[in-house]
Design an enzyme around this catalytic site. Sequence first.
Site, PDB file in Angstrom:
ATOM      1  N   CYS A  18       0.811  -1.208   0.000  1.00 44.75           N
ATOM      2  CA  CYS A  18       0.000   0.000   0.000  1.00 44.75           C
ATOM      3  C   CYS A  18       0.848   1.264   0.000  1.00 44.75           C
ATOM      4  O   CYS A  18       2.046   1.220   0.175  1.00 44.75           O
ATOM      5  CB  CYS A  18      -0.877   0.028   1.241  1.00 44.75           C
ATOM      6  SG  CYS A  18      -1.927  -1.408   1.396  1.00 44.75           S
ATOM      7  N   GLY A  44      -0.352   0.707  -5.182  1.00 48.18           N
ATOM      8  CA  GLY A  44      -1.652   0.091  -4.961  1.00 48.18           C
ATOM      9  C   GLY A  44      -2.671   0.672  -5.900  1.00 48.18           C
ATOM     10  O   GLY A  44      -2.851   1.890  -5.934  1.00 48.18           O
ATOM     11  N   ASN A 121       0.564   0.973   5.912  1.00 47.41           N
ATOM     12  CA  ASN A 121       1.317   0.227   4.885  1.00 47.41           C
ATOM     13  C   ASN A 121       2.205  -0.762   5.620  1.00 47.41           C
ATOM     14  O   ASN A 121       3.007  -0.361   6.459  1.00 47.41           O
ATOM     15  CB  ASN A 121       2.165   1.196   4.056  1.00 47.41           C
ATOM     16  CG  ASN A 121       3.177   0.486   3.150  1.00 47.41           C
ATOM     17  OD1 ASN A 121       4.259   0.999   2.913  1.00 47.41           O
ATOM     18  ND2 ASN A 121       2.838  -0.673   2.639  1.00 47.41           N
TER      19      ASN A 121
END
Length: 484
Positions: A18, A44, A121
Amino acid sequence: MTRTTTNPFDDDHLHEECAIFGIYGTNEANINTALGLHALQHRGQEAAGIVSFDGRHFHSHRGLGHVGENFDAGSAEMQALHGHVAIGHNRYSTSGKTNALMEIQPFSSELAFGGFALAHNGNLTNAARLRASLVETGSLFQSSSDTEIIVHLVARSHQDTVIDRLIDAIKQIEGAFSLVCIAKDMLIGVRDPHGVRPLVLGKQGNAFVLASETCALDIVGASFVRDLDPGEMVIIDKNGINSRKPFQPQSHRFCIFEYIYFARPDSILEGRGVYHARKSIGAELAKEAPADADLVVPVPDSGVPAALGFAEASKIPFDLGIIRNHYIGRTFIQPTQKGRTDSVKMKHNANPATVAGKRVVLVDDSIVRGTTSRKIVSMIRAAGAAEVHMRIASPPTTNPCFYGVDTPDKDQLIAAQKTIAEITTDIGADSLGFISIDGLYRAMGETARNGDNPQFCDACFTGDYPIKLASGLSSKRVSHGNSR
Ligand code: AMP
């Protein structure tokens, strides 16, 4: 961020990598966050979300797809994201419950002290145990995400202040995590004690910015201030910025795969430019695995900087022998082998005008399952190449990542299952060479890998996992343990 079922390593879902972004101190927090997420789109592509705070209320918009599809500057949704502070998240997901809106970050909730929003993340390695004990004692989960565990831990903490509650929560989690949060008119950033995933700090006028990579600072015109230290928490409010170090110091183990593949080439992470690192890896690869050839051809886009480095060091001309169609997501987005094969075809095409009759060195950043290499080698041959020598700008990927990079199970990692000679035959190349682990460290400016305390997290190549894994995981991983 990773979704979990009862055990994150027992489920059949692929998980996520992410991007995160946060800004404090501008009335255009919404637009800046959308721009920052746009620059981080490579981390992402499945979904994007923004939560803003205007001093009294939280506002949120989340949607499936790319940032641009969800956050048009003139849209009503964008206009509704009022406030001087915002955080955002891009989600990378490959299968499983990817369509559930409940899974899209940032998560925001009303807790005892007021609103709390969080984006993550990384990947929590003790998620299964924490989730089970939270559920046991009454927590109701809205998603299957490990990130939600952090929200519940903050909600249940008995500490007095929001910051102490957050510290209480993050001391219970293990794994790799970079976080951005909003609470009580503060923007908070946290990096895990090993600093596995990146998080940088920037300044845009009087506003502070937190982002996964520096390319997100560039797009909003923010200047780079510094990387957050491993284990650092920064608290940004109207009085400025405050730094805390709530964890016991640990060895610094930044993910080396960020340099190889994941980060954008124009980003600078931990003092190293990603583009320069990739070119140096290519140059080192040319020294370690030279090839007698006429042409160096990159597998676009991820192989381009390493191929340039290879061509410069070997003095073999560089040319574009493969054309990439940009209107398709990353190959891994297809969950099945059949799907992946088709998307490789949809993504790349060989250019006979450059490769016909030539002995070609093909350079890519990594081989995971071997799908891309197999396809591309045969394409280059079909376009008339006389020989195809595959060179890979990373060591063989032999172990799954549990810290936030999407890799398949060990039984699908071709280098964990086959020798280099077998892989060469499998992908149909005339020769195959990988950079060595020490060559990789040399390319990163180190003299060698420090075996006692490696300078990076390189577990995908060495199996040397810096952060404790759930018990029994190592044996499971070999057979069918889930990964990323
Ligand atoms: P494969 O086709 O399975 O061998 O995968 C290798 C290709 O996927 C390379 O071209 C890489 O650029 C790309 N790749 C490597 N790691 C990842 C990852 N974690 N997520 C998405 N793509 C990746």
